[in-house]
Scaffold this motif. Structure first.
Motif, PDB file in Angstrom:
ATOM      1  N   THR A   1       0.817  -1.216   0.000  1.00 55.59           N
ATOM      2  CA  THR A   1       0.000   0.000   0.000  1.00 55.59           C
ATOM      3  C   THR A   1       0.852   1.268   0.000  1.00 55.59           C
ATOM      4  N   SER A   2       2.053   1.180   0.564  1.00 53.88           N
ATOM      5  CA  SER A   2       2.927   2.352   0.664  1.00 53.88           C
ATOM      6  C   SER A   2       4.332   1.995   0.208  1.00 53.88           C
ATOM      7  N   ILE A   3       5.000   2.968  -0.403  1.00 50.96           N
ATOM      8  CA  ILE A   3       6.403   2.786  -0.750  1.00 50.96           C
ATOM      9  C   ILE A   3       7.169   4.066  -0.434  1.00 50.96           C
ATOM     10  N   HIS A   4       8.471   3.907  -0.230  1.00 47.19           N
ATOM     11  CA  HIS A   4       9.355   5.047  -0.014  1.00 47.19           C
ATOM     12  C   HIS A   4      10.153   5.302  -1.297  1.00 47.19           C
TER      13      HIS A   4
ATOM     14  N   ILE B   1       4.813   7.471  -0.136  1.00 48.42           N
ATOM     15  CA  ILE B   1       3.598   7.763  -0.889  1.00 48.42           C
ATOM     16  C   ILE B   1       2.619   6.591  -0.818  1.00 48.42           C
ATOM     17  N   ASP B   2       1.346   6.913  -0.988  1.00 48.72           N
ATOM     18  CA  ASP B   2       0.326   5.888  -1.174  1.00 48.72           C
ATOM     19  C   ASP B   2       0.435   5.420  -2.620  1.00 48.72           C
ATOM     20  N   VAL B   3       0.833   4.178  -2.826  1.00 48.38           N
ATOM     21  CA  VAL B   3       1.170   3.721  -4.173  1.00 48.38           C
ATOM     22  C   VAL B   3      -0.060   3.609  -5.071  1.00 48.38           C
ATOM     23  N   GLN B   4      -1.221   3.277  -4.502  1.00 48.26           N
ATOM     24  CA  GLN B   4      -2.447   3.192  -5.288  1.00 48.26           C
ATOM     25  C   GLN B   4      -2.810   4.568  -5.854  1.00 48.26           C
TER      26      GLN B   4
ATOM     27  N   LEU C   1       1.809  13.156   1.495  1.00 48.95           N
ATOM     28  CA  LEU C   1       2.807  12.146   1.846  1.00 48.95           C
ATOM     29  C   LEU C   1       2.428  11.463   3.147  1.00 48.95           C
ATOM     30  N   LYS C   2       2.898  10.229   3.321  1.00 46.35           N
ATOM     31  CA  LYS C   2       2.579   9.439   4.508  1.00 46.35           C
ATOM     32  C   LYS C   2       3.749   9.472   5.487  1.00 46.35           C
ATOM     33  N   GLU C   3       3.426   9.312   6.744  1.00 43.74           N
ATOM     34  CA  GLU C   3       4.457   9.293   7.783  1.00 43.74           C
ATOM     35  C   GLU C   3       4.703   7.855   8.215  1.00 43.74           C
ATOM     36  N   GLU C   4       5.507   7.178   7.446  1.00 43.75           N
ATOM     37  CA  GLU C   4       5.873   5.799   7.751  1.00 43.75           C
ATOM     38  C   GLU C   4       7.379   5.648   7.578  1.00 43.75           C
ATOM     39  N   ASP C   5       7.988   4.865   8.433  1.00 47.40           N
ATOM     40  CA  ASP C   5       9.433   4.639   8.365  1.00 47.40           C
ATOM     41  C   ASP C   5       9.731   3.312   7.692  1.00 47.40           C
ATOM     42  N   TYR C   6      10.832   3.288   6.950  1.00 46.65           N
ATOM     43  CA  TYR C   6      11.310   2.029   6.374  1.00 46.65           C
ATOM     44  C   TYR C   6      12.822   2.118   6.238  1.00 46.65           C
ATOM     45  N   ASP C   7      13.515   1.179   6.819  1.00 47.90           N
ATOM     46  CA  ASP C   7      14.968   1.111   6.708  1.00 47.90           C
ATOM     47  C   ASP C   7      15.326   0.035   5.690  1.00 47.90           C
ATOM     48  N   PRO C   8      15.823   0.425   4.508  1.00 50.17           N
ATOM     49  CA  PRO C   8      16.156  -0.560   3.477  1.00 50.17           C
ATOM     50  C   PRO C   8      17.178  -1.576   3.963  1.00 50.17           C
TER      51      PRO C   8
END
Length: 288
Positions: free
Chosen positions: A31-34, A82-85, A133-140
């Motif tokens: 649903t979300s991507i960075h 971002i919301d990918v949809q 934009l969304k407030e979500e964290d992701y550590d690659p």
């Protein structure tokens, strides 16, 4: 306050179609991507699908775009979630003779990205989208490349056709690789279907010289989510018995025509690469 700005432009029709096809695939996975953006390294995306069974990675160099700018005083890349949809819906608003301009200015509004469609002849603004934009964290994750036992390049259209045909008969597919060919098999309570593909039907086929037979099995629904005939003419599959299978699309037309698979090495967040690609790591359902 430090200056944080981003802008990239896509004008080429083929590249716009590729960008649409790319995010069409990604929206079916999560649903979300960075978007991880860097002036020298371009755009990097990494994520795990909603079922936590496969990982995807996208690398697009700055030179792939008509224009690419990313200004950040910090040495870290810019992360935009971002919301990918929604992003895909904007891209799929197909309009002829327009250029796509993507911008973000954290000093003006840190929570949005703008996408503008500009007429190629009059330079007039045709559409303007404001994406929250969304407030979500992701550590690659740091991904270590590994040698594969079997590599083959096959028409992406043919690969999609084979999997669609098999899915009408079964839920899983067994991929069986020998020195001479690849066989795809599925079954149900009343029949078994085998699709034989030899070297003549593939663009390239490379097998570890010590390999006698390799079998791996995947759920067809999950595997089909990683397949597309709209990203590139061919798709590269790297199959292993002990590690995830890789499915790779080269987004460079010239390199794709040459059948290049890229150099192996260690890649992490926003690492510089020499090609533009979408890569899946998908674990077998069963190792036979």
């Amino acid at each position: 306050k430090q200056k944080i700005e981003m802008k990239f432009i896509i004008t080429d029709k083929r590249k716009k179609d590729t960008f649409i096809a790319l995010f069409h695939m990604l929206k079916n996975l999560t649903t979300s991507i960075h978007l991880i953006l860097d002036a020298q390294k371009g755009m990097y995306i990494q994520g795990i699908d909603s079922s936590q069974t496969s990982l995807f990675e996208v690398c697009i160099l700055p030179t792939w775009f008509q224009e690419f700018q990313c200004t950040n005083i910090s040495t870290s890349p810019l992360h935009l979630c971002i919301d990918v949809q929604t992003f895909y819906l904007v891209l799929s608003t197909k309009m002829d003779n327009v250029n796509w301009i993507f911008t973000h200015n954290e000093n003006v509004n840190e929570d949005v990205m703008f996408i503008e469609f500009i007429c190629t002849t009059t330079q007039a603004l045709v559409r303007k989208f404001k994406l929250n934009l969304k407030e979500e964290d992701y550590d690659p994750l740091l991904l270590q490349e590994f040698e594969s036992e079997v590599d083959f390049i096959i028409s992406s259209k043919k690969m999609c056709e084979i999997m669609n045909e098999l899915h009408t008969f079964g839920e899983d597919v067994c991929i069986e690789c020998s020195q001479e060919k690849v066989m795809f098999t599925t079954s149900n309570d009343s029949c078994e279907v085998n699709v034989h593909t030899d070297e003549q039907e593939m663009v390239e086929y490379a097998v570890n010289e010590n390999l006698e037979l390799l079998k791996v099995q995947f759920g067809l629904k999950r595997l089909k989510q990683c397949l597309s005939n709209k990203l590139s003419t061919n798709v590269v599959l790297s199959v292993n018995s002990e590690t995830p299978t890789k499915i790779k699309y080269n987004l460079d037309e010239d390199a794709e025509e040459k059948g290049e698979k890229g150099e192996k090495g260690e890649k992490g967040e926003g690492e510089a690469v020499k090609e533009n690609y979408l890569l899946f790591y998908i674990s077998p359902k069963i190792t036979i």
